[in-house]
Design an enzyme around this catalytic site. Sequence first.
Site, PDB file in Angstrom:
ATOM      1  N   ASP A  32      29.592  46.835  46.044  1.00 53.60           N
ATOM      2  CA  ASP A  32      28.185  47.241  46.047  1.00 53.60           C
ATOM      3  C   ASP A  32      27.305  46.024  46.303  1.00 53.60           C
ATOM      4  O   ASP A  32      26.425  46.024  47.175  1.00 53.60           O
ATOM      5  CB  ASP A  32      27.862  47.854  44.676  1.00 53.60           C
ATOM      6  CG  ASP A  32      26.450  48.401  44.620  1.00 53.60           C
ATOM      7  OD1 ASP A  32      25.876  48.649  45.693  1.00 53.60           O
ATOM      8  OD2 ASP A  32      25.918  48.562  43.511  1.00 53.60           O
ATOM      9  N   TYR A  59      32.037  51.948  37.699  1.00 56.48           N
ATOM     10  CA  TYR A  59      31.278  53.137  38.079  1.00 56.48           C
ATOM     11  C   TYR A  59      31.900  54.436  37.564  1.00 56.48           C
ATOM     12  O   TYR A  59      31.379  55.510  37.819  1.00 56.48           O
ATOM     13  CB  TYR A  59      31.190  53.238  39.611  1.00 56.48           C
ATOM     14  CG  TYR A  59      30.213  52.272  40.205  1.00 56.48           C
ATOM     15  CD1 TYR A  59      30.511  50.920  40.249  1.00 56.48           C
ATOM     16  CD2 TYR A  59      28.994  52.693  40.712  1.00 56.48           C
ATOM     17  CE1 TYR A  59      29.624  50.009  40.793  1.00 56.48           C
ATOM     18  CE2 TYR A  59      28.104  51.788  41.252  1.00 56.48           C
ATOM     19  CZ  TYR A  59      28.421  50.458  41.290  1.00 56.48           C
ATOM     20  OH  TYR A  59      27.536  49.557  41.822  1.00 56.48           O
ATOM     21  N   LYS A  99      37.747  39.131  40.955  1.00 55.88           N
ATOM     22  CA  LYS A  99      37.583  38.030  39.993  1.00 55.88           C
ATOM     23  C   LYS A  99      38.848  38.050  39.120  1.00 55.88           C
ATOM     24  O   LYS A  99      38.791  38.164  37.884  1.00 55.88           O
ATOM     25  CB  LYS A  99      36.304  38.285  39.178  1.00 55.88           C
ATOM     26  CG  LYS A  99      35.883  37.166  38.271  1.00 55.88           C
ATOM     27  CD  LYS A  99      35.238  36.006  39.002  1.00 55.88           C
ATOM     28  CE  LYS A  99      34.916  34.890  38.017  1.00 55.88           C
ATOM     29  NZ  LYS A  99      34.527  33.640  38.675  1.00 55.88           N
ATOM     30  N   ASP A 159      32.839  34.966  43.426  1.00 53.39           N
ATOM     31  CA  ASP A 159      31.773  33.955  43.389  1.00 53.39           C
ATOM     32  C   ASP A 159      31.883  33.030  44.605  1.00 53.39           C
ATOM     33  O   ASP A 159      30.905  32.763  45.302  1.00 53.39           O
ATOM     34  CB  ASP A 159      31.798  33.161  42.072  1.00 53.39           C
ATOM     35  CG  ASP A 159      33.197  32.791  41.619  1.00 53.39           C
ATOM     36  OD1 ASP A 159      34.171  33.326  42.179  1.00 53.39           O
ATOM     37  OD2 ASP A 159      33.333  31.963  40.701  1.00 53.39           O
TER      38      ASP A 159
END
Length: 350
Positions: free
Chosen positions: A245, A124, A187, A221
Amino acid sequence: MTYKITLVPGDGTGPELAEVTAKVVEATGVKIEWEIAHAGVDIMEKEGTPLPESTLKSIAKNKVALKGPITTPIGTGFRSVNVAIRKELDLYSCLRPCKTYPGVKSKYSDIDLVVVRENTEDLYAGVEYPENSEEANKIIDISKGKIRKESAISIKPMSVFGCERIVRFAFDHAVKHNRKKVTAVTKANIMKCTDGLFYKVAREVAKEFEGKVEYEERLIDNMCMQLVQKPELYDVIVLPNLYGDILSDLCAGLVGGLGVAPGANHGKDCAVFEAVHGSAPKYKGLNKVNPTALILSAKLMLEYIGETDAAKRLEKAVSEVISEKKQVTYDLGGNAGTKEMGQAIIDKLK
Ligand code: NAD
């Protein structure tokens, strides 16, 4: 004591939600002098800007604001007012509690977790280069064949400072609210530098809270699946911006959707409380939408200013009105309007 708090009604359904919420807050007995400050499409028509300087100044001065949703007009050249407020006031933490209230239709029960999303870094940051630009080509050269020619590039910056303050916020929140566990989610098996840094910093911060708050890590995930299968296992979840988000919407879905999802944006010494949902412009002026999300955001605001007893009473009143299902809005299966639902909550507070 009277608190001076900025009230930004916003636009679309924002003003009607803000009006009802302010009345509900007043009914808790906490004395508040609201300083009304405008932002959004309505004020843009009058003043030529959707975020007047005076509004930012009011929030910065009072240090606490309750904000209705604000439309991001498409194609006007104005950036999102919501993003601008967070940026200008360095509101680095986006806090989204997700709790099941009896009476709200959901596939789950007993969820009571909090998502803490970093708000200023990651993808972002707005550092992006289009395909074939000089900058993109330079990065393609440096990558030594890892990036294809004619790639567009978005940079994912994450700093020690940014990771540390968000993880610390999550642990401090856990201690303050008697929560037992913080789960850091990234991740890092793939993004070893950026997400790896998040874990590295989080592990250091976690050491300071050993014995008080448990710390664990999950990959994003796996976390999505875990949340769908056994959400009751999670307590405080802390994430970098993009994962945060996505996961906060997933969690709002777990507890019954946007009508009941509150939020808060915290900075170092300033906080803005707002619902997760947007301005729902198609319902503007219809006295139709659910005020719960903004009212529960106001409950977070009361906790923040130290009015914990009023916050508890407010949450109890909201919960009772929802579970009775008599004076609830359309999204909760009723046919009450915004005002009527607000009044039912006020009646419970008397
Ligand atoms: P939205 O959240 O405004 O509405 C989507 C749908 O969700 C609505 O049509 C309605 O069916 C339902 N909904 C939303 N709030 C509800 C409530 N309180 N009670 C009952 N149902 C409700 O999302 P959108 O249509 O994608 O966005 C509209 C505008 O709001 C856009 O301009 C967007 O940029 C902006 N937005 C602002 C904020 C904010 O101010 N923080 C957040 C998200 C979106």
